[in-house]
Scaffold this motif. Structure first.
Motif, PDB file in Angstrom:
ATOM      1  N   GLY A  21       6.224 -45.727 -25.279  1.00 60.21           N
ATOM      2  CA  GLY A  21       7.057 -45.686 -24.002  1.00 60.21           C
ATOM      3  C   GLY A  21       6.894 -46.995 -23.162  1.00 60.21           C
ATOM      4  O   GLY A  21       7.423 -47.230 -22.163  1.00 60.21           O
ATOM      5  N   VAL A  22       6.378 -47.961 -23.920  1.00 65.30           N
ATOM      6  CA  VAL A  22       5.912 -49.293 -22.920  1.00 65.30           C
ATOM      7  C   VAL A  22       6.968 -50.447 -23.492  1.00 65.30           C
ATOM      8  O   VAL A  22       6.744 -51.701 -23.304  1.00 65.30           O
ATOM      9  CB  VAL A  22       4.518 -49.869 -23.033  1.00 65.30           C
ATOM     10  N   ALA A  23       8.040 -49.982 -24.317  1.00 63.95           N
ATOM     11  CA  ALA A  23       8.971 -50.820 -24.688  1.00 63.95           C
ATOM     12  C   ALA A  23       8.705 -51.822 -25.800  1.00 63.95           C
ATOM     13  O   ALA A  23       9.001 -53.142 -26.077  1.00 63.95           O
ATOM     14  CB  ALA A  23       9.589 -51.847 -23.459  1.00 63.95           C
ATOM     15  N   LYS A  24       7.790 -51.462 -26.684  1.00 69.85           N
ATOM     16  CA  LYS A  24       7.418 -52.341 -27.957  1.00 69.85           C
ATOM     17  C   LYS A  24       8.443 -52.561 -28.944  1.00 69.85           C
ATOM     18  O   LYS A  24       8.962 -53.690 -29.209  1.00 69.85           O
ATOM     19  CB  LYS A  24       5.989 -51.643 -28.671  1.00 69.85           C
ATOM     20  N   THR A  25       9.003 -51.254 -29.266  1.00 70.12           N
ATOM     21  CA  THR A  25      10.302 -51.399 -30.297  1.00 70.12           C
ATOM     22  C   THR A  25      11.475 -52.186 -29.694  1.00 70.12           C
ATOM     23  O   THR A  25      12.159 -52.957 -30.349  1.00 70.12           O
ATOM     24  CB  THR A  25      10.663 -50.068 -30.671  1.00 70.12           C
ATOM     25  N   LEU A  26      11.776 -52.145 -28.274  1.00 67.30           N
ATOM     26  CA  LEU A  26      12.883 -52.605 -27.767  1.00 67.30           C
ATOM     27  C   LEU A  26      12.718 -54.108 -27.610  1.00 67.30           C
ATOM     28  O   LEU A  26      13.504 -54.899 -27.778  1.00 67.30           O
ATOM     29  CB  LEU A  26      13.056 -52.025 -26.112  1.00 67.30           C
ATOM     30  N   MET A  27      11.546 -54.368 -27.214  1.00 68.96           N
ATOM     31  CA  MET A  27      11.284 -55.868 -27.400  1.00 68.96           C
ATOM     32  C   MET A  27      11.582 -56.665 -28.404  1.00 68.96           C
ATOM     33  O   MET A  27      12.163 -57.762 -28.627  1.00 68.96           O
ATOM     34  CB  MET A  27       9.594 -56.157 -26.975  1.00 68.96           C
ATOM     35  N   ALA A  28      10.940 -55.880 -29.709  1.00 76.13           N
ATOM     36  CA  ALA A  28      11.399 -56.427 -31.181  1.00 76.13           C
ATOM     37  C   ALA A  28      12.624 -56.562 -31.337  1.00 76.13           C
ATOM     38  O   ALA A  28      13.084 -57.488 -31.975  1.00 76.13           O
ATOM     39  CB  ALA A  28      10.679 -55.584 -31.982  1.00 76.13           C
TER      40      ALA A  28
END
Length: 297
Positions: free
Chosen positions: A29-36
């Motif tokens: 939920g800390v946006a790791k996938t979103l960032m990638a």
């Protein structure tokens, strides 16, 4: 679309310019996938996403040979690894057999299948995510694989002000990230040109010696069971050149090396059992080493 995380975003851009893979570690939920995904959207190159699971096989990643009856021979069908930006979600959920499929492709940028070697497209970048807390159904990544990542980045929680900003955005109807709104700004040729410029950055002899001393000290430190290899020195050098270019300079400073040292070294060193029991972390040791070594002027 990303609130805060400025250092992290700078490090991701540094990795792209330095032609290195990145391991993103953080709780869900800390946006790791979103960032990638966002990073991939800014590049006009093929993108693929692989969800690692305990039953994933090497052929699910690399591809497989299919028998063609009409020609009575086998045809190689490339797997999802054949893309320029590859997002591997929850990389530590797959067993060692599947992890080993990444060894060759991450280092040599090739895949060997049935005696034939296939080259990867340019650029080729692996962005992997993992959860450091949940241990159920996960596997420890082999040291040789960790060493192939240029950086290991910790994705932390947002500050109070940043979390309020996230909530305000969602409340105002900007929630649910629309990735389609992000347009590519760099082609593969543009990125290749930028990387050529990065390679020409000036690095003084005393900076090279500083990098060698930093990495060399990890091999002699009493708190470490395993020190970093020369691959870490090269990662520090290439990363510092890219960071200096990002910050608008054509030369590398000691501050560039110090900023990158934790991200380059934390996954390449292993603490002794005694230091681990005392609650020490690899970052603590890297900080200690940087304090001990004289900074060049």
């Amino acid at each position: 679309m990303i609130v805060g995380q400025q250092d992290l975003l700078e490090l991701l851009l540094t990795a792209i310019l330095a032609d290195g893979h990145v391991l993103l570690e953080g709780v869900p939920g800390v946006a790791k996938t979103l960032m990638a995904k966002l990073l991939a959207r800014t590049l006009e190159v093929p993108f693929s996403r692989i969800q690692f699971t305990p039953d994933l096989m090497p052929s699910d990643v690399l591809g497989t040979s299919v028998f063609r009856q009409n020609k009575a021979d086998f045809e190689f069908r490339p797997g999802p690894i054949f893309a320029s930006v590859v997002l591997i979600d929850e990389i530590n959920r797959a067993p060692a057999k599947t992890q080993s499929a990444l060894f060759e492709v991450m280092e040599e940028r090739t895949v060997t299948q049935d005696g034939t070697t296939y080259g990867m497209p340019e650029p080729f970048l692996v962005l992997a995510t993992q959860n450091p807390v949940e241990q159920e159904g996960t596997y420890r990544l082999p040291e040789a694989q960790l060493d192939r990542f240029l950086f290991k980045l910790h994705v932390g929680y947002p500050s109070l002000a940043e979390e309020v900003q996230i909530l305000q955005g969602h409340h105002a109807g900007f929630g649910g990230t629309n990735l389609e709104a992000v347009q590519p700004i760099l082609s593969a040729d543009d990125l290749a040109s930028l990387r050529r410029q990065v390679r020409q950055q000036r690095v003084e002899a005393n900076i090279l010696e500083y990098i060698a001393k930093l990495v060399g000290q990890t091999r002699a430190h009493k708190s470490l069971y395993l020190g970093a290899s020369p691959r870490a020195s090269l990662a520090l050098l290439n990363g510092a050149k890219a960071l200096a270019a990002l910050r608008g300079r054509d030369f590398v400073t000691p501050e560039d090396v110090q900023f990158l040292a934790p991200s380059v070294l934390r996954h390449r060193i292993m603490l002794t059992p005694e230091r681990e029991m005392e609650g020490g972390t690899p970052d603590d040791v890297v900080k200690q080493i940087m304090q001990q070594i004289e900074v060049p002027r």
